[in-house]
Scaffold this motif. Sequence first.
Motif, PDB file in Angstrom:
ATOM      1  N   LEU A 287       0.819  -1.250  -0.042  1.00  0.00           N
ATOM      2  CA  LEU A 287       0.008  -0.154   0.222  1.00  0.00           C
ATOM      3  C   LEU A 287       0.743   1.193  -0.082  1.00  0.00           C
ATOM      4  CD1 LEU A 287      -2.882  -0.889   2.592  1.00  0.00           C
ATOM      5  CD2 LEU A 287      -2.957  -0.919  -0.026  1.00  0.00           C
ATOM      6  N   ALA A 288       1.901   1.301   0.622  1.00  0.00           N
ATOM      7  CA  ALA A 288       3.000   2.396   0.504  1.00  0.00           C
ATOM      8  C   ALA A 288       3.484   2.793  -0.603  1.00  0.00           C
ATOM      9  CB  ALA A 288       3.947   1.977   1.635  1.00  0.00           C
ATOM     10  N   ILE A 289       3.779   1.706  -1.380  1.00  0.00           N
ATOM     11  CA  ILE A 289       4.231   1.816  -2.801  1.00  0.00           C
ATOM     12  C   ILE A 289       3.111   2.210  -3.504  1.00  0.00           C
ATOM     13  CG2 ILE A 289       5.292   0.456  -4.689  1.00  0.00           C
ATOM     14  CD1 ILE A 289       6.785  -1.069  -2.792  1.00  0.00           C
ATOM     15  N   GLY A 290       2.066   1.553  -3.690  1.00  0.00           N
ATOM     16  CA  GLY A 290       0.937   1.986  -4.301  1.00  0.00           C
ATOM     17  C   GLY A 290       0.436   3.314  -4.226  1.00  0.00           C
ATOM     18  N   ASP A 291       0.530   3.754  -2.930  1.00  0.00           N
ATOM     19  CA  ASP A 291       0.035   5.341  -2.575  1.00  0.00           C
ATOM     20  C   ASP A 291       1.261   6.186  -3.037  1.00  0.00           C
ATOM     21  OD1 ASP A 291      -2.429   4.625  -1.443  1.00  0.00           O
ATOM     22  OD2 ASP A 291      -1.795   4.516   0.414  1.00  0.00           O
ATOM     23  N   GLY A 292       2.547   5.679  -2.831  1.00  0.00           N
ATOM     24  CA  GLY A 292       3.439   6.478  -3.398  1.00  0.00           C
ATOM     25  C   GLY A 292       3.544   6.836  -4.786  1.00  0.00           C
ATOM     26  N   ALA A 293       3.396   5.833  -5.747  1.00  0.00           N
ATOM     27  CA  ALA A 293       3.207   5.814  -6.952  1.00  0.00           C
ATOM     28  C   ALA A 293       2.148   6.798  -7.308  1.00  0.00           C
ATOM     29  CB  ALA A 293       3.256   4.547  -7.662  1.00  0.00           C
ATOM     30  N   LYS A 294       0.757   6.700  -6.882  1.00  0.00           N
ATOM     31  CA  LYS A 294      -0.009   7.410  -7.260  1.00  0.00           C
ATOM     32  C   LYS A 294       0.155   9.120  -6.787  1.00  0.00           C
ATOM     33  CE  LYS A 294      -3.664   7.595  -4.139  1.00  0.00           C
ATOM     34  NZ  LYS A 294      -4.819   7.190  -3.391  1.00  0.00           N
ATOM     35  N   ASN A 295       0.716   9.075  -5.634  1.00  0.00           N
ATOM     36  CA  ASN A 295       0.990  10.663  -5.372  1.00  0.00           C
ATOM     37  C   ASN A 295       2.043  11.269  -6.162  1.00  0.00           C
ATOM     38  OD1 ASN A 295      -0.793  10.511  -3.283  1.00  0.00           O
ATOM     39  ND2 ASN A 295       0.771   9.880  -1.716  1.00  0.00           N
ATOM     40  N   LEU A 582       1.951  -6.213  15.367  1.00  0.00           N
ATOM     41  CA  LEU A 582       2.849  -5.096  15.841  1.00  0.00           C
ATOM     42  C   LEU A 582       4.305  -5.395  15.173  1.00  0.00           C
ATOM     43  CD1 LEU A 582       2.035  -4.884  19.549  1.00  0.00           C
ATOM     44  CD2 LEU A 582       1.784  -3.268  18.088  1.00  0.00           C
ATOM     45  N   ILE A 583       4.836  -6.525  15.218  1.00  0.00           N
ATOM     46  CA  ILE A 583       5.986  -7.044  14.282  1.00  0.00           C
ATOM     47  C   ILE A 583       6.114  -6.606  13.016  1.00  0.00           C
ATOM     48  CG2 ILE A 583       7.748  -8.824  14.136  1.00  0.00           C
ATOM     49  CD1 ILE A 583       6.964 -10.061  16.766  1.00  0.00           C
ATOM     50  N   GLY A 584       5.043  -6.996  12.519  1.00  0.00           N
ATOM     51  CA  GLY A 584       4.769  -6.753  10.875  1.00  0.00           C
ATOM     52  C   GLY A 584       4.792  -5.444  10.604  1.00  0.00           C
ATOM     53  N   VAL A 585       4.062  -4.618  11.449  1.00  0.00           N
ATOM     54  CA  VAL A 585       3.918  -3.009  11.100  1.00  0.00           C
ATOM     55  C   VAL A 585       5.372  -2.691  11.231  1.00  0.00           C
ATOM     56  CG1 VAL A 585       3.531  -0.837  12.101  1.00  0.00           C
ATOM     57  CG2 VAL A 585       1.726  -2.750  11.940  1.00  0.00           C
ATOM     58  N   VAL A 586       6.242  -3.094  12.285  1.00  0.00           N
ATOM     59  CA  VAL A 586       7.443  -2.479  12.411  1.00  0.00           C
ATOM     60  C   VAL A 586       8.705  -2.807  11.039  1.00  0.00           C
ATOM     61  CG1 VAL A 586       9.679  -2.470  13.685  1.00  0.00           C
ATOM     62  CG2 VAL A 586       7.375  -2.441  14.851  1.00  0.00           C
ATOM     63  N   ILE A 587       8.172  -4.127  10.676  1.00  0.00           N
ATOM     64  CA  ILE A 587       8.941  -4.633   9.567  1.00  0.00           C
ATOM     65  C   ILE A 587       8.576  -3.792   8.235  1.00  0.00           C
ATOM     66  CG2 ILE A 587       9.442  -6.745   7.945  1.00  0.00           C
ATOM     67  CD1 ILE A 587       9.714  -8.111  10.765  1.00  0.00           C
ATOM     68  N   GLY A 588       7.158  -3.686   8.143  1.00  0.00           N
ATOM     69  CA  GLY A 588       6.708  -3.110   6.793  1.00  0.00           C
ATOM     70  C   GLY A 588       7.129  -1.723   6.801  1.00  0.00           C
ATOM     71  N   LEU A 606      -1.542   6.666   8.043  1.00  0.00           N
ATOM     72  CA  LEU A 606      -1.776   5.869   9.151  1.00  0.00           C
ATOM     73  C   LEU A 606      -2.827   4.689   8.944  1.00  0.00           C
ATOM     74  CD1 LEU A 606      -1.638   5.513  12.355  1.00  0.00           C
ATOM     75  CD2 LEU A 606      -3.619   7.322  12.401  1.00  0.00           C
ATOM     76  N   MET A 607      -3.665   5.312   7.903  1.00  0.00           N
ATOM     77  CA  MET A 607      -4.870   4.240   7.809  1.00  0.00           C
ATOM     78  C   MET A 607      -4.259   2.824   7.305  1.00  0.00           C
ATOM     79  SD  MET A 607      -7.531   5.218   8.806  1.00  0.00           S
ATOM     80  CE  MET A 607      -8.353   3.932   8.001  1.00  0.00           C
ATOM     81  N   PRO A 608      -3.438   2.601   6.409  1.00  0.00           N
ATOM     82  CA  PRO A 608      -3.044   1.236   5.813  1.00  0.00           C
ATOM     83  C   PRO A 608      -2.427   0.502   7.131  1.00  0.00           C
ATOM     84  CG  PRO A 608      -2.143   2.804   4.297  1.00  0.00           C
ATOM     85  CD  PRO A 608      -2.921   3.471   5.540  1.00  0.00           C
ATOM     86  N   ILE A 609      -1.669   1.490   8.056  1.00  0.00           N
ATOM     87  CA  ILE A 609      -0.848   0.553   8.967  1.00  0.00           C
ATOM     88  C   ILE A 609      -2.167   0.089  10.234  1.00  0.00           C
ATOM     89  CG2 ILE A 609       0.369   1.079  11.342  1.00  0.00           C
ATOM     90  CD1 ILE A 609       1.948   3.102   9.419  1.00  0.00           C
ATOM     91  N   VAL A 610      -3.314   1.081  10.408  1.00  0.00           N
ATOM     92  CA  VAL A 610      -4.283   0.639  11.213  1.00  0.00           C
ATOM     93  C   VAL A 610      -5.140  -0.474  10.733  1.00  0.00           C
ATOM     94  CG1 VAL A 610      -6.484   1.348  12.159  1.00  0.00           C
ATOM     95  CG2 VAL A 610      -4.469   2.860  12.128  1.00  0.00           C
ATOM     96  N   TRP A 611      -5.303  -0.338   9.253  1.00  0.00           N
ATOM     97  CA  TRP A 611      -6.008  -1.248   8.450  1.00  0.00           C
ATOM     98  C   TRP A 611      -5.328  -2.896   8.621  1.00  0.00           C
ATOM     99  CZ3 TRP A 611      -5.194  -4.350   3.861  1.00  0.00           C
ATOM    100  CH2 TRP A 611      -6.357  -5.062   3.657  1.00  0.00           C
TER     101      TRP A 611
END
Length: 643
Positions: A287-295, A582-588, A606-611
Amino acid sequence: MQKPLIELKGVSRVFNLGGLAVEVLKGIDLQIYPGEFVAIMGASGSGKSTLMNILGCLDRPSQGEYLFRGESVSLLHRDDLAQLRREEFGFIFQSYHLIHALDARENVEVPAIYAGAGIVEREKSAEELLGSLGLGERLHHRPSQLSGGQQQRVSIARALMNGGRVILADEPTGALDSRSGEEVMQLLMELSRQGHTIILITHDSHVASHANRVIEMKDGQITHRQEPVIRESNQVRPPFGVRHSSILLELFEAMKMAFRSLKMNLFRTVLTLLGIVIGVASVIVMLAIGDGAKNAVLERISAMGTNILVIRPGMPNSRGFSNIATLIPEDMEAIMELDNIIAAMPENKKSVTTRYGNNDQSTSLNATSSHFTKVRNWPLGKGVFFTEEDEKSYAKVVVLGKTVEKALFGEEDALGRFILVDNIMFQIIGVMSNRGASASGEDEDDVILVPYTTGSLHLIGQKFLRNITVAVDDLSRMGETEREIHSLLLARHGGIEDFRIRNMASLIEDVTQTQNTLTILLGSIAAISLLVGGIGVMNIMLVSVTERTKEIGIRIATGARMRHILQQFLIEAVVVSALGGLIGVVIGLGVSALIEGLGTPVYYSLMPIVWAFGCAFVTGLLFGYLPARKAARLDPVVALASE
């Protein structure tokens, strides 16, 4: 007369074994009074253990009635039976049935946990009980570190933890040597003198001789019984009284048990965590890569101006650029007269070759107007831009993009010099500021700008305009302005719609929708790994339930309700998923930062992390429910008999 504490009327128990009905108990009538020490004796297979299970509310009679203190318990709900066991009964088993993950004190505390006792008071009570049984120095020893006699003493202490007004002892000396067995029997006799009602199940006549009354069984029937000797007995009071368990305390205990269980199977826990970690990290990174490309795309398009209308020749439904000539400078001038217009300019583009000295550069020519910097929001780097006077006088002046300036002049100053554009001499009057790449990845600085009049006459060879770019003042009126331009041009072109109007805001909307679709696709692919991780959680929890069936039976026998067992295993699944989340969020986030450092556009929100974390949590909840439900619905007799 004193009423019986326990009364059975015509109790039978039938088991279905492979489609064959086997009657283990046959019309048992029995009365046991408060304070009695009763021994139920019989050979193996006589039905005495089945009778004990019914007396202890671990099993139900197939027929007949069971009365406790005059109240029928035959049809009570599972949780009501659990409450009865918790408040009235204590169990002593032949094989001790201690929970191996807990030490001696913690094993004794188990019934008090389900009675709602506080941590301090139950620890104190457990220590006092173990101390009175000679185990004061063995409080923190696990069952594997205790002898058989010591384990049985722990079992007796556990039976007394909630008061143990009725103690059911199933072959309590069967696994002990003679000395330890005699010590256990002396303890039971002492408990009887203190007012506890003792029901002893045994096949040994010597053990049965310690009781005040002996009842003999054979083939599911009572063959001999002694008459009860009714005497006054001391009322045994439960140490914690009748109280309602705190939900917060229950959750805390379930959480503590969950962490202990996960720690006991650390390697398996790590493997289970791995699936959740990979799933959550993948979702965040994708999601970070997808949102980054979109922006990145939107930023490039927005740099062109979101308040832009582009008018091109051609029919409305045609694709690409049209070679027909329908737009003329007078159309542009008429548009300039409309309301809500900042400026309108032509953009006639052509590939040309520029030359300075021995340096050549193939580049893109843009024949435009003096409004270019304002419409395109592209400031000049140095020098000046051409003016309306230059347009009217067909001045041979040019403004360079940074790429062209560097290609032709290197580090030299280009202002005031002359270059050839398709072999026609132009003077450089300005250089644009650095623009970078366009939305399509092209170098926007690889361009030269000339007055559209000069370009039309000397370089392009026609006065028709390839397109007209219009900057709108009020974005909220973009649609209205577009309709006004459409009506104006339609009227000017004799009612023929030989032009197309493209709204840059709608282009951004289309690009956003496309990028959102791609982002969702990437997120969905990553979510599959999260789903696989959830299935792994369910699989491991099912294995855990199978491995710990006896522990579940012990907890049910000591008063655990269905919700207690459900909570314990459900919280274990949620703890694994939440910890993995939690570990996945940190690694992600770490992987996203690494990818960003390598030059790929990444956007953090924040939303992708919360999601992602929420999905991991819900995954544990959903995939942990079925194993937890299976554990909560186990039959206590079957669970206790498992290996």
